[in-house]
Motif scaffolding. Structure first.
Motif, PDB file in Angstrom:
ATOM      1  N   LEU A 141       0.784  -1.172  -0.096  1.00 47.78           N
ATOM      2  CA  LEU A 141       0.308  -0.172   0.550  1.00 47.78           C
ATOM      3  C   LEU A 141       0.724   1.143  -0.077  1.00 47.78           C
ATOM      4  N   ILE A 142       2.141   1.326   0.783  1.00 45.55           N
ATOM      5  CA  ILE A 142       2.462   2.612   0.897  1.00 45.55           C
ATOM      6  C   ILE A 142       3.165   2.959  -0.549  1.00 45.55           C
ATOM      7  N   ASP A 143       4.220   1.573  -1.316  1.00 47.06           N
ATOM      8  CA  ASP A 143       4.870   2.110  -1.969  1.00 47.06           C
ATOM      9  C   ASP A 143       3.463   2.182  -3.696  1.00 47.06           C
ATOM     10  N   ASP A 144       2.326   1.965  -3.353  1.00 43.30           N
ATOM     11  CA  ASP A 144       1.220   1.915  -4.194  1.00 43.30           C
ATOM     12  C   ASP A 144       0.064   3.999  -4.342  1.00 43.30           C
ATOM     13  N   GLY A 145       1.315   3.790  -3.628  1.00 44.35           N
ATOM     14  CA  GLY A 145       1.245   5.930  -2.641  1.00 44.35           C
ATOM     15  C   GLY A 145      -0.100   5.546  -1.865  1.00 44.35           C
ATOM     16  N   GLU A 146      -0.945   4.594  -1.851  1.00 42.56           N
ATOM     17  CA  GLU A 146      -2.209   5.024  -1.192  1.00 42.56           C
ATOM     18  C   GLU A 146      -2.314   5.798  -0.017  1.00 42.56           C
ATOM     19  N   ASP A 200      13.157   3.735   1.929  1.00 43.22           N
ATOM     20  CA  ASP A 200      13.244   4.119   0.431  1.00 43.22           C
ATOM     21  C   ASP A 200      13.029   5.450   0.145  1.00 43.22           C
ATOM     22  N   ASP A 201      13.831   5.953  -0.508  1.00 48.56           N
ATOM     23  CA  ASP A 201      14.087   8.040  -0.742  1.00 48.56           C
ATOM     24  C   ASP A 201      12.868   7.763  -1.498  1.00 48.56           C
ATOM     25  N   GLU A 202      12.113   7.309  -2.329  1.00 50.05           N
ATOM     26  CA  GLU A 202      10.866   8.024  -2.468  1.00 50.05           C
ATOM     27  C   GLU A 202       9.882   7.841  -1.054  1.00 50.05           C
ATOM     28  N   HIS A 203       9.960   6.943  -0.631  1.00 47.16           N
ATOM     29  CA  HIS A 203       9.258   7.976   1.531  1.00 47.16           C
ATOM     30  C   HIS A 203       9.499   8.087   1.957  1.00 47.16           C
ATOM     31  N   ALA A 204       9.693   7.595   3.799  1.00 48.41           N
ATOM     32  CA  ALA A 204       9.894   9.583   4.356  1.00 48.41           C
ATOM     33  C   ALA A 204      11.872   8.973   3.854  1.00 48.41           C
ATOM     34  N   GLY A 205      12.854   8.021   3.864  1.00 51.88           N
ATOM     35  CA  GLY A 205      14.091   8.299   3.266  1.00 51.88           C
ATOM     36  C   GLY A 205      14.819   8.058   4.618  1.00 51.88           C
ATOM     37  N   GLU A 206      16.193   7.819   5.068  1.00 53.65           N
ATOM     38  CA  GLU A 206      17.334   7.561   5.847  1.00 53.65           C
ATOM     39  C   GLU A 206      16.425   8.754   6.834  1.00 53.65           C
ATOM     40  N   ILE A 207      16.818   8.011   7.869  1.00 50.67           N
ATOM     41  CA  ILE A 207      16.694   8.923   9.129  1.00 50.67           C
ATOM     42  C   ILE A 207      18.244   9.576   9.411  1.00 50.67           C
ATOM     43  N   GLU A 208      17.700  11.417   9.164  1.00 46.99           N
ATOM     44  CA  GLU A 208      19.121  12.027   9.280  1.00 46.99           C
ATOM     45  C   GLU A 208      19.610  12.329  10.450  1.00 46.99           C
ATOM     46  N   ILE A 269       1.765   4.889  10.846  1.00 40.96           N
ATOM     47  CA  ILE A 269       2.205   5.150   9.316  1.00 40.96           C
ATOM     48  C   ILE A 269       0.972   6.564   9.498  1.00 40.96           C
ATOM     49  N   GLN A 270       1.023   7.797   9.410  1.00 39.88           N
ATOM     50  CA  GLN A 270       0.407   8.621   8.468  1.00 39.88           C
ATOM     51  C   GLN A 270       0.939   9.354   7.739  1.00 39.88           C
ATOM     52  N   GLY A 271       0.013   9.326   6.929  1.00 38.32           N
ATOM     53  CA  GLY A 271       0.665   9.950   5.430  1.00 38.32           C
ATOM     54  C   GLY A 271      -0.692  11.401   5.262  1.00 38.32           C
ATOM     55  N   SER A 272       0.100  11.902   3.934  1.00 37.85           N
ATOM     56  CA  SER A 272      -0.997  13.204   3.979  1.00 37.85           C
ATOM     57  C   SER A 272      -2.421  12.555   2.950  1.00 37.85           C
ATOM     58  N   GLU A 273      -2.181  10.953   2.908  1.00 35.84           N
ATOM     59  CA  GLU A 273      -4.055  10.330   1.813  1.00 35.84           C
ATOM     60  C   GLU A 273      -4.594   9.534   2.742  1.00 35.84           C
ATOM     61  N   GLY A 274      -4.075   9.061   4.362  1.00 30.39           N
ATOM     62  CA  GLY A 274      -4.453   8.240   4.497  1.00 30.39           C
ATOM     63  C   GLY A 274      -3.060   7.407   5.839  1.00 30.39           C
ATOM     64  N   ARG A 290      -8.096   5.080   4.078  1.00 28.97           N
ATOM     65  CA  ARG A 290      -8.283   5.640   3.365  1.00 28.97           C
ATOM     66  C   ARG A 290      -8.469   7.044   3.151  1.00 28.97           C
ATOM     67  N   ARG A 291      -7.864   7.444   1.899  1.00 28.77           N
ATOM     68  CA  ARG A 291      -8.021   9.137   1.532  1.00 28.77           C
ATOM     69  C   ARG A 291      -9.643   9.325   1.445  1.00 28.77           C
ATOM     70  N   GLY A 292      -9.905  10.254   2.109  1.00 24.55           N
ATOM     71  CA  GLY A 292     -11.494  10.587   1.994  1.00 24.55           C
ATOM     72  C   GLY A 292     -12.651  10.177   2.676  1.00 24.55           C
ATOM     73  N   GLU A 293     -11.898   8.697   3.768  1.00 23.89           N
ATOM     74  CA  GLU A 293     -12.660   8.504   4.829  1.00 23.89           C
ATOM     75  C   GLU A 293     -12.348   9.386   6.372  1.00 23.89           C
ATOM     76  N   ASN A 294     -13.463  10.098   6.202  1.00 24.12           N
ATOM     77  CA  ASN A 294     -12.970  10.284   7.850  1.00 24.12           C
ATOM     78  C   ASN A 294     -13.759   9.899   8.883  1.00 24.12           C
ATOM     79  N   ARG A 295     -13.747   8.634   9.041  1.00 23.23           N
ATOM     80  CA  ARG A 295     -14.734   8.110  10.323  1.00 23.23           C
ATOM     81  C   ARG A 295     -13.808   7.244  10.925  1.00 23.23           C
TER      82      ARG A 295
END
Length: 389
Positions: A141-146, A200-208, A269-274, A290-295
């Protein structure tokens, strides 16, 4: 082709892996054939009994006589015996699977990773929670951008087996043998899952950079069967704040003093869409917002045939358990060895095995986790945030 396996250690992890090796031909018919050849330990009487019970043909009390005489070597001993036997096996060209944390210290972990690179054979570090179907589903789900861009990562591992101050002393409470306490024992698992899911770089990336805090609650404990106590020289609990490459924030914690929690490993894990939430105490489930679900979250039972690994087990809804993660882990590792030797195409097992026999989590992954653990210790000692290279 039959892979002859030598295993150092026959207690908790020895049982878990022996069970996995026995289950492989029943449920993963395309797995390599395996012979449980030799079990290694110190006490000959206990060793002989364990070999009979766990299905090993031979026993040995000297690992140096085994590492170059088997096709694969499992190092399941205490942390302080991880480095020397593993390095010797790698230098003999034998693939090695080693328990986590990779070593008691960062320096030894680096030596082990160097030996693995030079040997050029499959090697693995035992982060078995990567092989939970629900974790694989979350990764998909994370890799698919969900869930969108990663904002928050929370990981905790709570146990309570040391709540009683009279609970007996064990090797895990000794710095010389364990390296660290809850940080290496439980924190290593959380750090690896965080890296696996969002590193991965396309997600959060390394811990800095990070800030860490360690605490020991009971300074000495009774020795079982003896009229004496021994000092506790490791941490009983830790917490850490993390800053990721993409700006995401992370919080981690683990303790052996969480009354009422037996083996509660939770990743959120919380993201901008879910958002996603997983608990090891409900390992067949993944909570998804998932995105659009608020309940609230939807609870997904990850037991369908098209879920990772589940087609090898039972009909949908028939849950699997903690021990099955070791079956998946062994399947992938042993398949990597077979592919490395036969240069076959990747297997379709839901994992990460590459056609050249590469396996993850590898010694490199173990070293990466150890760097983070060492930085948490360093931060606690210095009382300030520290940057990771």
């Amino acid at each position: 082709m039959t892979l002859e396996v030598g295993v150092l250690g026959y207690r908790f992890m020895g049982k878990a892996h022996a069970n996995a090796l026995a289950r492989l031909p029943m449920f993963f018919p395309d797995a390599p054939d395996v012979e449980r050849k030799v079990l290694v330990g110190r006490d000959e009487e206990s060793l002989s009994e364990a070999a009979d019970r766990l299905g090993f043909a031979e026993t040995a009390t000297d690992w140096s006589e085994v590492v170059d005489d088997v096709d694969v070597f499992y190092n399941l001993g205490p942390n302080h015996v991880h480095a020397e036997p593993s390095i010797a096996a790698l230098e003999a060209g034998t693939p090695v699977f080693c328990e986590k944390p990779l070593a008691p210290t960062l320096e030894e972990a680096a030596e082990m990773a160097d030996a693995a690179r030079e040997a050029g054979v499959p090697n693995g570090c035992a982060f078995n929670y990567r092989f939970v179907p629900a974790i694989r589903y979350a990764k998909r789900l994370i890799d698919d951008g969900e869930i969108g861009e990663i904002r928050h990562v929370r990981g905790r591992y709570l146990q309570d087996w040391l709540v009683d101050p009279e609970a007996p002393w064990a090797w895990r409470l000794d710095e010389e043998m364990a390296g660290s306490g809850v940080l290496g024992d439980l924190g290593a698992h959380t750090v690896d899952l965080v890296r696996f899911l969002v590193g991965d770089d396309e997600h959060a990336g390394e811990i800095e950079r990070l800030s860490g805090h360690l605490q020991t609650f009971v300074d000495e404990r009774p020795v079982e069967g003896e009229n004496e106590t021994r000092p506790v020289t490791v941490d009983d609990a830790y917490s850490a704040q993390l800053e990721f490459e993409n700006g995401a924030m992370g919080t981690l914690e683990a303790t052996r003093y969480a009354t009422g929690h037996k083996n509660d490993h939770t990743i959120e894990i919380q993201g901008s869409e879910g958002s996603l939430r997983f608990s090891l105490e409900r390992l067949n489930e993944l909570e998804v917002l998932r995105r659009g679900e608020n309940r609230g979250y939807e609870t997904i039972l990850v037991t369908d045939e098209d879920d990772p690994y589940v087609d090898h087990w039972w009909p949908p809804g028939h849950v699997i358990g903690w021990e099955h993660t070791f079956v998946h882990e062994n399947y992938e590792f042993l398949s990597a060895i077979e592919e490395s030797e036969a240069s076959q195409t990747p297997r379709n097992g839901g994992g990460e095995t590459a056609g050249d026999g590469e396996f993850h989590p590898s010694f490199e992954d173990g070293l990466a986790a150890q760097r983070i653990l060492a930085a948490i210790e360093d931060s606690d000692e210095r009382g300030e945030w520290v940057a990771l290279e």
